[in-house]
Design an enzyme around this catalytic site. Structure first.
Site, PDB file in Angstrom:
ATOM      1  N   ASP A 122      -2.292  -4.359   3.719  1.00 24.19           N
ATOM      2  CA  ASP A 122      -2.363  -4.645   5.154  1.00 24.19           C
ATOM      3  C   ASP A 122      -3.199  -5.893   5.446  1.00 24.19           C
ATOM      4  O   ASP A 122      -4.133  -6.219   4.695  1.00 24.19           O
ATOM      5  CB  ASP A 122      -2.970  -3.442   5.891  1.00 24.19           C
ATOM      6  CG  ASP A 122      -1.992  -2.273   5.975  1.00 24.19           C
ATOM      7  OD1 ASP A 122      -0.807  -2.488   5.693  1.00 24.19           O
ATOM      8  OD2 ASP A 122      -2.419  -1.162   6.315  1.00 24.19           O
ATOM      9  N   GLU A 168      -9.960  -4.442   4.997  1.00 20.19           N
ATOM     10  CA  GLU A 168      -9.758  -3.423   3.974  1.00 20.19           C
ATOM     11  C   GLU A 168      -8.552  -3.763   3.100  1.00 20.19           C
ATOM     12  O   GLU A 168      -8.581  -3.574   1.889  1.00 20.19           O
ATOM     13  CB  GLU A 168      -9.577  -2.044   4.618  1.00 20.19           C
ATOM     14  CG  GLU A 168      -9.559  -0.923   3.596  1.00 20.19           C
ATOM     15  CD  GLU A 168      -9.705   0.450   4.232  1.00 20.19           C
ATOM     16  OE1 GLU A 168      -9.818   1.419   3.488  1.00 20.19           O
ATOM     17  OE2 GLU A 168      -9.711   0.538   5.467  1.00 20.19           O
ATOM     18  N   GLU A 207       0.809  -1.226   0.000  1.00 20.32           N
ATOM     19  CA  GLU A 207       0.000   0.000   0.000  1.00 20.32           C
ATOM     20  C   GLU A 207       0.837   1.268   0.000  1.00 20.32           C
ATOM     21  O   GLU A 207       0.539   2.215  -0.713  1.00 20.32           O
ATOM     22  CB  GLU A 207      -0.931   0.003   1.224  1.00 20.32           C
ATOM     23  CG  GLU A 207      -2.059  -0.998   1.130  1.00 20.32           C
ATOM     24  CD  GLU A 207      -2.975  -0.923   2.328  1.00 20.32           C
ATOM     25  OE1 GLU A 207      -3.595   0.123   2.523  1.00 20.32           O
ATOM     26  OE2 GLU A 207      -3.070  -1.922   3.053  1.00 20.32           O
ATOM     27  N   ARG A 220      -3.522  -2.212  13.809  1.00 23.16           N
ATOM     28  CA  ARG A 220      -4.988  -2.367  13.826  1.00 23.16           C
ATOM     29  C   ARG A 220      -5.300  -3.777  14.308  1.00 23.16           C
ATOM     30  O   ARG A 220      -5.311  -4.727  13.536  1.00 23.16           O
ATOM     31  CB  ARG A 220      -5.577  -2.096  12.441  1.00 23.16           C
ATOM     32  CG  ARG A 220      -5.411  -0.642  12.012  1.00 23.16           C
ATOM     33  CD  ARG A 220      -6.137  -0.340  10.707  1.00 23.16           C
ATOM     34  NE  ARG A 220      -5.977   1.058  10.340  1.00 23.16           N
ATOM     35  CZ  ARG A 220      -4.998   1.529   9.577  1.00 23.16           C
ATOM     36  NH1 ARG A 220      -4.102   0.696   9.079  1.00 23.16           N
ATOM     37  NH2 ARG A 220      -4.909   2.817   9.289  1.00 23.16           N
ATOM     38  N   HIS A 248      -4.678 -10.745  14.788  1.00 17.91           N
ATOM     39  CA  HIS A 248      -3.264 -10.367  14.823  1.00 17.91           C
ATOM     40  C   HIS A 248      -2.778 -10.322  16.267  1.00 17.91           C
ATOM     41  O   HIS A 248      -3.561 -10.353  17.205  1.00 17.91           O
ATOM     42  CB  HIS A 248      -3.058  -8.990  14.178  1.00 17.91           C
ATOM     43  CG  HIS A 248      -3.727  -8.839  12.862  1.00 17.91           C
ATOM     44  ND1 HIS A 248      -3.371  -9.577  11.761  1.00 17.91           N
ATOM     45  CD2 HIS A 248      -4.740  -8.031  12.464  1.00 17.91           C
ATOM     46  CE1 HIS A 248      -4.138  -9.234  10.739  1.00 17.91           C
ATOM     47  NE2 HIS A 248      -4.979  -8.306  11.144  1.00 17.91           N
ATOM     48  N   TYR A 293       1.677  -4.686  13.466  1.00 22.36           N
ATOM     49  CA  TYR A 293       0.502  -4.060  12.855  1.00 22.36           C
ATOM     50  C   TYR A 293      -0.372  -3.395  13.920  1.00 22.36           C
ATOM     51  O   TYR A 293      -0.662  -3.996  14.960  1.00 22.36           O
ATOM     52  CB  TYR A 293      -0.302  -5.106  12.090  1.00 22.36           C
ATOM     53  CG  TYR A 293      -1.361  -4.507  11.202  1.00 22.36           C
ATOM     54  CD1 TYR A 293      -1.047  -3.515  10.283  1.00 22.36           C
ATOM     55  CD2 TYR A 293      -2.682  -4.934  11.279  1.00 22.36           C
ATOM     56  CE1 TYR A 293      -2.002  -2.965   9.460  1.00 22.36           C
ATOM     57  CE2 TYR A 293      -3.660  -4.393  10.456  1.00 22.36           C
ATOM     58  CZ  TYR A 293      -3.310  -3.409   9.550  1.00 22.36           C
ATOM     59  OH  TYR A 293      -4.274  -2.865   8.733  1.00 22.36           O
ATOM     60  N   ASP A 324      -5.866  -7.009   6.948  1.00 17.44           N
ATOM     61  CA  ASP A 324      -7.196  -6.859   7.538  1.00 17.44           C
ATOM     62  C   ASP A 324      -8.226  -6.850   6.404  1.00 17.44           C
ATOM     63  O   ASP A 324      -7.890  -7.051   5.236  1.00 17.44           O
ATOM     64  CB  ASP A 324      -7.288  -5.578   8.376  1.00 17.44           C
ATOM     65  CG  ASP A 324      -6.881  -4.324   7.606  1.00 17.44           C
ATOM     66  OD1 ASP A 324      -6.867  -4.371   6.357  1.00 17.44           O
ATOM     67  OD2 ASP A 324      -6.575  -3.305   8.242  1.00 17.44           O
TER      68      ASP A 324
END
Length: 845
Positions: free
Chosen positions: A87, A91, A14, A331, A375, A329, A89
């Site tokens: 990432d 999204e 990203e 989130r 995670h 990470y 997740d």
């Protein structure tokens, strides 16, 4: 991981920072590039979802990603395998799928890789176990996106029609606003109740002299009086029981009677209890707790905390080591830690602090009931990168956040702190007083991470049961119950998580949006509901109780989890939401905001609406009927008055209109011609804005010279979409911004010098999205003195006998940058002025 046909394999992540970090850990057979986030989305100009056709979306490539997408297509054509590594997740999974679709990649050419930390071991392991895109994660993310699109694109136009233009609603954001509105109403409706405390200063018999009597404060002031100075060897105890019941007194007379009974009583130690109490460390950070502690300890906004954490995760330059990712990470809702990280942390603790600080077994923390646990917790990627080691390479705010994350993780694996706690009960007449002493015996985890507030030992003298005590002082104090505290960022995030509203990864965006939309505002780091926010919330609760229900919002989050877990289909969840919502929408179209009062001009209902100047009442038939009632007295707004003045732009006659600042001239050709003119001090019309050769650097439109309350300034003609404005010098040219070297504490943008009614100050360059301000630092005051004139002088309080030459009303002495003058007391409705007589300015003569 061998290359295909000697072509390099392409890795798409990203962010450029992440690409740079990952590139170090892959061999020469790989090229790492960045998509810079999403490359396609639903269209902005239309709804973009065919609901009746089975929730079929229309995705468009983003305009600002066209060149990037073309570049990616060329790289794909020249590469072997394509590894999609956004990432880890929902999204990120959706971004990977959108990349596959936009680049027209076949399944046999792509592999999905995910990693919780960007270290050599984690990255290489991820590539060894690369797999397919998880379409259940994509479906869950699509469901969230579609739900938000339905609410935003169906409710927002309705609110704009019923209340004011450019209002918007959000499935989760509106519920967050409701929390703040309900707290605001609790505070408004709160009725304080009086209660009293009685505190005794005591000491073992004959050991401490009785202090000299001091004048007691009035009862009303006692609630927040400073604590009494306690001599060495004495201690304070509070009355807990009276006549065998819990002590509760709500008036001074009853408190006075009890004090009278206690003043001559004998005080004896009735009970002494001593025990050790342990205080365990908190678990390592999750997204939610990181945002809370970032607010409490560092005074960072949730948005700033997440922005800094993202940079620490993607990688920072550490001198000769190059780009290094410092944290895992950010989130996550899990407190889980890998065995490798636990082992390294325990070694670090024993080496640095010694065996007394190391538990026999690693500390493990249970997950919350609704945690996805996808995670690990947020932790340093390597405990060898201590804050001291990386301090020289990190900006101050990044270092502060990294230090907090590092210390929280290390502290979570240290032994508990131990306190020696002494509880004492003292008998006097019919009362029982209680006191507690607490002394730290072993600091444990507190050696690494002390509590946020001030912590002190509370010492008690050596006491034994049946021991006699001297009463040194007896203080009754009056108090009042307090309303619930307004939310700050930490408490709002905690409540959102507790109620299951949204997910921790969305909290920063939620808090930013509800402020940007003007539904809430922050004052002294506390959230206040605005009038518009309260009205919007009331209407949504009345007409869309399902959307605004906290439990329903939490239920929908659980449904998204079930989509991800293959327990329910995407369209089933969407249909469950949309059918009742659509029915409520049809009812609200006809009933929302209507009243029994009829418009005197067309007969349609009068409705409450809002503008940038506040609340007003207008005809629901707008724009066909433009009837408006004045908000102050409810009378119809004054009709425009024809004048003999001619519009300098189109030649039509000008109409005199009234604004909150007084009368002005507007072209009768409006809205085709939007020319306006103000009245100068002599009552002559002057253009409200003058064309210039300057161009707005933000949107490219021409800028005009306008006259504001604080003098002339340059404004973009793209207003209100573009709100760029610039201070000007005496010739009307823009003043070159002063480099302050200071960044905004809320969003990280540079702070710039701005002009205010009391002089220049520092304001965030991201205004109006961020409205953070700071006083002008001393070292910059001299720099700005030459560019910005001093603020208007404050007029002295003197009696003025003169009357206004325009309307006959009394005059007032007013101040401006050019000195003092007499102005009409009815300003801005009347702008009559006179020169101030010398005797008013110098009454001594």
């Amino acid at each position: 991981m061998a290359a295909t046909r000697k072509k390099k394999n392409l890795v798409i992540v990203e962010s450029p920072a992440k690409a740079k970090t990952i590139n170090k850990y892959l061999g020469a057979n790989f090229e790492v590039v960045a998509s810079k986030g999403h490359i396609r989305d639903l269209p902005k100009s239309r709804f973009g979802i065919d609901i009746e056709g089975g929730w079929k979306p229309t995705y468009l490539n983003l305009k600002d990603r066209r060149e990037l997408l073309a570049s990616l297509k060329k790289r794909v054509a020249a590469s072997g395998m394509v590894y999609l590594a956004p990432d880890p997740d929902r999204e990120g999974e959706a971004i990977a799928w959108h990349l596959k679709e936009a680049l027209k990649l076949k399944d046999d050419r792509i592999l999905r890789v995910t990693f919780n930390e960007i270290t050599k071991r984690a990255v290489q392991d991820a590539f060894d176990h690369a797999g397919a895109i998880n379409m259940d994660l994509v479906a869950a993310q699509e469901a969230r996106r579609f739900l938000d699109r339905v609410v935003g694109y169906k409710l927002s136009p309705l609110l704009s029609r019923k209340l004011t233009r450019q209002l918007s609603a959000g499935r989760v954001q509106s519920v967050a606003v409701r929390l703040i509105v309900e707290r605001e109403r609790e505070i408004q409706n709160f009725k304080p109740e009086e209660y009293w405390k009685i505190t005794a200063m005591l000491a073992p018999e004959g050991t401490v002299k009785k202090p000299k009597a001091k004048a007691k404060a009035k009862p009303e002031a006692n609630g927040k009086a400073e604590p009494a100075e306690v001599p060495q060897g004495a201690f304070l105890a509070e009355l807990a029981e009276w006549a065998g019941k819990k002590f509760e007194v709500n008036n001074g007379d009853d408190a006075g009677k009890i004090v009278a009974a206690l003043e001559g009583a004998a005080y004896t130690v009735a009970k002494v209890e001593q025990k050790d109490r342990t205080e365990k460390p908190s678990p390592p950070f999750t997204t939610s707790t990181l945002q809370q502690q970032g607010s409490i300890r560092l005074h960072f906004s949730a948005k700033k905390t997440m922005m800094l954490a993202q940079r620490l995760y993607e990688g920072v330059e550490l001198g000769s080591e190059g780009s290094v990712a410092l944290i895992t990470y950010m989130r996550t809702d899990s407190t889980r830690i890998s065995e490798d990280a636990l082992r390294d942390c325990r070694t670090q603790i024993e080496t640095t602090f010694g065996k007394p600080y190391l538990p026999d077994q690693p500390n493990r923390y249970t997950k919350s009931g609704n945690a996805q646990d996808a995670h690990e917790a947020i932790r340093p990627t390597d405990v060898a990168y201590t804050p001291e080691r990386v301090a020289q390479y990190l900006p101050q705010d990044q270092l502060r956040l990294y230090t907090l994350i590092y210390n929280r993780f290390v502290a979570s694996q240290i032994m508990p702190a131990v306190f020696a706690v002494t509880n004492v009960e003292v008998k006097a007449a019919d009362g029982i007083f209680k006191a507690q002493g607490k002394v730290m015996k072993f600091d444990g985890y507190r050696r690494v991470l002390p509590p946020a507030g001030k912590q002190e030992d509370t010492m008690l003298p050596a006491l034994t049961e049946a021991q006699k005590l001297d009463l040194l002082q007896l203080d009754p104090t009056q108090h009042f119950t307090q309303p619930p505290a307004r939310y700050n960022e930490a408490s709002l995030v905690k409540t959102l998580e507790k109620e299951g509203i949204g997910r921790p990864s969305t909290y920063a965006a939620i808090i930013s949006k509800i402020q940007d939309r003007g539904y809430v505002e922050q004052k002294e780091r506390r959230f206040y509901a605005t009038e518009v926010g309260m009205k919007v919330t009331d209407l949504l609760v009345e007409h869309f109780p399902g959307v605004m229900d906290l439990k329903f919002t939490s239920h929908m989050e659980g449904e998204l989890d079930r989509i991800e877990g293959q327990q329910v289909k995407r369209d089933q969840v969407l249909d469950e939401f949309y059918q009742p919502f659509d029915q409520a929408l049809k009812v609200a179209e006809t009933k929302m905001g209507t009243s029994d009062e009829k418009c005197p001009e067309c007969g349609k209902p009068i409705v409450e609406r809002f503008s940038k100047r506040g609340k007003f009442f207008g005809c629901s038939g707008y724009p066909d009927c433009k009837f408006i009632k004045r908000p102050d007295d409810g009378k119809p707004r004054e009709a425009p008055i024809p004048t003999e003045h001619v519009c300098p732009t189109c030649g039509k006659l000008m109409l005199q209109r009234m604004s909150t600042r007084g009368p002005f001239l507007g072209c009768s050709g409006y809205p085709d011609c939007k020319t306006t003119m103000n009245f100068d001090a002599e009552g002559k019309p002057v253009l409200a804005s003058k064309p210039t050769d300057h161009v707005c650097e933000k949107c490219g439109k021409p800028m005009v010279l306008r006259e504001g309350r604080r003098g002339p300034f340059l404004a973009c003609t793209g207003y209100p979409k573009c709100q760029n404005a610039k201070d000007v010098d005496a010739e009307g040219n823009p003043i070159k911004p002063i480099e302050t070297g200071i960044n905004c504490e809320k969003c990280g943008s540079p702070m710039t010098v701005k002009k205010g009614p009391r002089g220049p100050f520092l304001g965030c360059s991201a205004y109006p999205k961020c409205r953070s301000t700071k006083p002008m630092p001393e070292d910059l005051k001299e720099k700005v003195k030459a560019l910005y004139p001093p603020p208007a002088k404050k007029a002295p309080a003197v009696e003025v006998k003169e009357t206004c030459p325009e309307c006959g009303a009394p005059m007032k002495l007013r101040g401006s940058r050019r000195g003092f003058f007499l102005g009409c007391s009815k300003y801005p409705k009347c702008k009559g002025t006179r020169e101030a007589p010398p005797e008013l300015l110098d009454p001594t003569g």
